[in-house]
Design an enzyme around this catalytic site. Structure first.
Site, PDB file in Angstrom:
ATOM      1  N   ASP A 166      18.559  43.201  48.741  1.00 63.11           N
ATOM      2  CA  ASP A 166      18.908  44.456  49.391  1.00 63.11           C
ATOM      3  C   ASP A 166      17.666  45.040  50.043  1.00 63.11           C
ATOM      4  O   ASP A 166      16.550  44.926  49.502  1.00 63.11           O
ATOM      5  CB  ASP A 166      19.468  45.465  48.381  1.00 63.11           C
ATOM      6  CG  ASP A 166      20.705  46.182  48.898  1.00 63.11           C
ATOM      7  OD1 ASP A 166      20.857  46.281  50.124  1.00 63.11           O
ATOM      8  OD2 ASP A 166      21.512  46.631  48.077  1.00 63.11           O
ATOM      9  N   HIS A 217      17.256  48.340  58.190  1.00 61.57           N
ATOM     10  CA  HIS A 217      17.704  48.857  56.894  1.00 61.57           C
ATOM     11  C   HIS A 217      17.924  47.756  55.868  1.00 61.57           C
ATOM     12  O   HIS A 217      18.020  48.046  54.677  1.00 61.57           O
ATOM     13  CB  HIS A 217      18.992  49.669  57.073  1.00 61.57           C
ATOM     14  CG  HIS A 217      18.769  50.970  57.776  1.00 61.57           C
ATOM     15  ND1 HIS A 217      18.627  52.168  57.108  1.00 61.57           N
ATOM     16  CD2 HIS A 217      18.624  51.266  59.086  1.00 61.57           C
ATOM     17  CE1 HIS A 217      18.427  53.143  57.986  1.00 61.57           C
ATOM     18  NE2 HIS A 217      18.421  52.617  59.196  1.00 61.57           N
TER      19      HIS A 217
END
Length: 454
Positions: A363, A156
């Protein structure tokens, strides 16, 4: 039909499934998890010693199985290798990486304990879907116990190029562990390519297209960007905007524009740079003073990690400095809170905001950016300001993309957003909305599970 087994570091409690406290993973998977699914992971409790038998709870036909972690295992696995070595490394923060061999050994030991507790619950035809950096060695541990079924892994957070990964002493071991899966998924094509480049760097790994072959095994790598239930979140936002809570927020703004940011309190999110960017907006573009208020929600996390403690102190200082420099008796420019806000309330706050500030230094994806877009009123939408280093930037190209390391660029984007005419805001939002409604959480789940089943 094969049963789906989800394995993650944390498991959502059935009674709060889909709530803010369940985390982004639970929110992304909630529409896909069906009766019969098994979800396994850590309970979140630290005990005297790590459990050997999982505790199971049934909810809506889904079985949730958890084990506790012993205090020493928690320190080495979670605080140590996972969050002091892997997390900073995979966010390109080598200066914050701390490696100790005993932490890595603890990381392997906890993954072996996960495998030993999970193995009795598995059926030979199960599809096992493992999530995130805490559990990279889990497939290796399950294979050692004799499981021959399909195992997939999804990362993730970002992956890194070889020049960064090689700074980690057990880099080769991490790559070998990833290659014990049948499918490895990444958020973006960039992260996928970095993984393949890392495989090319080590002897004994062969790259064939988007597959890696090593030690007689073949792993397929895919890019599968995670999404949200955009339609559902849009409905929540529209309802929440009419609640008494949001009405009180509107009244407190006294007609001023709202700029909002919401994430965990984490050094990867670029919070000090963002605070400084807001300060430079007020100093360089004084026409916006008293016309805009910024709300920063940064829920506390990993408070036993020293770097997070230092970050919180820095943000407290910056917030006090900004408000001391610019506030008046009837205006506090920066509202900074570290409590968790319920997802329904957050949706309403996004709905009424003129600016969404999502400026992480790095991110994997960032679902807040997608939630902000979904929450907007298409007739009078706000403007998304997005870091070009968030995975979401590959899809949300109509946002105002900024370099999060440059506070002046953040300030200039905020000025542009506040001055942007309605027609341009509507055009940008329409394009962003199409992207968010196309790449949904259901699509993400279906793509990965189809690849694993194949």
């Amino acid at each position: 039909m094969a049963r789906l087994v989800i394995v993650s570091n944390r498991v959502p409690a059935p009674k709060v499934k889909g709530a803010a406290s369940a985390g982004g993973l639970a929110v992304a998977l909630q529409s896909f998890v069906e009766p019969g699914t098994l979800w396994f992971g850590w309970s979140g409790r630290v005990a005297e010693r790590t459990s050997t038998r999982p505790r199971t709870v049934d909810g809506d036909g889904v079985t949730y199985a958890t084990i506790d972690l012993g205090a020493e295992d928690y320190d080495r696995f979670y605080v140590g290798f996972a969050n002091s070595s892997l997390w900073p490394l995979l966010h390109f923060r080598l200066g914050l990486m701390r490696y100790r061999r005993e932490d890595f050994e603890g990381y392997l030991a906890v993954n072996a304990a996960f495998a030993a507790a999970l193995m009795p619950l598995l059926r030979e035809d199960d599809l096992v879907w493992v999530h995130d950096y805490h559990l990279i060695p889990l497939a290796t541990a399950l294979r050692a116990l004799g499981f021959k079924g399909r195992i997939g892994f999804f990362l993730h957070i970002p992956f890194v190029p070889p020049s960064v990964l090689e700074a980690l002493p057990p880099a080769r071991g991490v790559m070998e562990a990833l290659c014990d899966y049948d499918v490895v998924g990444f958020q973006t094509r960039t992260h996928l390519q970095d993984f393949l480049d890392c495989a090319r760097r080590f002897n004994g790994f062969a790259v064939e297209g988007e597959e890696v072959v090593t030690r007689g095994r073949r792993v397929r790598a895919i890019a599968d960007p995670i999404g949200i239930d955009a339609a559902g979140f849009a409905r929540i936002a529209a309802r929440s905007a009419g609640t008494a809570y949001i009405q009180r927020v509107r009244e407190s703004l006294v007609g001023r524009a709202l700029a909002i940011s919401a994430e965990r309190l984490d050094y990867s999110k670029g919070l000090p740079n963002r605070f400084e960017g807001f300060a430079r907006l007020l100093s360089r573009f004084p026409q916006h003073q008293r016309r805009v208020s910024m709300l920063q929600i940064a829920a506390r996390s990993r408070e036993d990690v020293a770097e997070y403690q230092a970050l919180r102190r820095e943000l407290d200082r910056l917030a006090g400095d900004i408000n001391g420099r610019f506030s008046g008796f009837d205006w506090v420019p920066l509202r900074y809170m570290t409590q968790t806000v319920a997802r329904t309330k957050l949706a309403g706050l996004f709905r009424i905001a003129r600016i969404g500030l999502v400026t992480p230094l790095r991110d994997g994806m960032n679902l807040v950016a997608k939630e902000f877009v979904a929450a907007q009123d298409p007739a009078d939408p706000g403007v998304l300001i997005l870091s070009r280093f968030a995975g979401a930037a590959e899809e949300l190209t109509e946002a105002l993309l900024v370099n999060p390391y440059d506070p002046d660029e953040i300030a200039e984007a905020m000025d542009a957003a506040l001055e942007m005419p309605l027609e341009e805001r509507q055009q940008r939002h329409a394009a962003l909305r199409r992207a968010v409604f196309e790449v949904t959480s259901a699509r993400y789940c279906n793509v990965f599970v189809d690849a694993l089943a194949a």
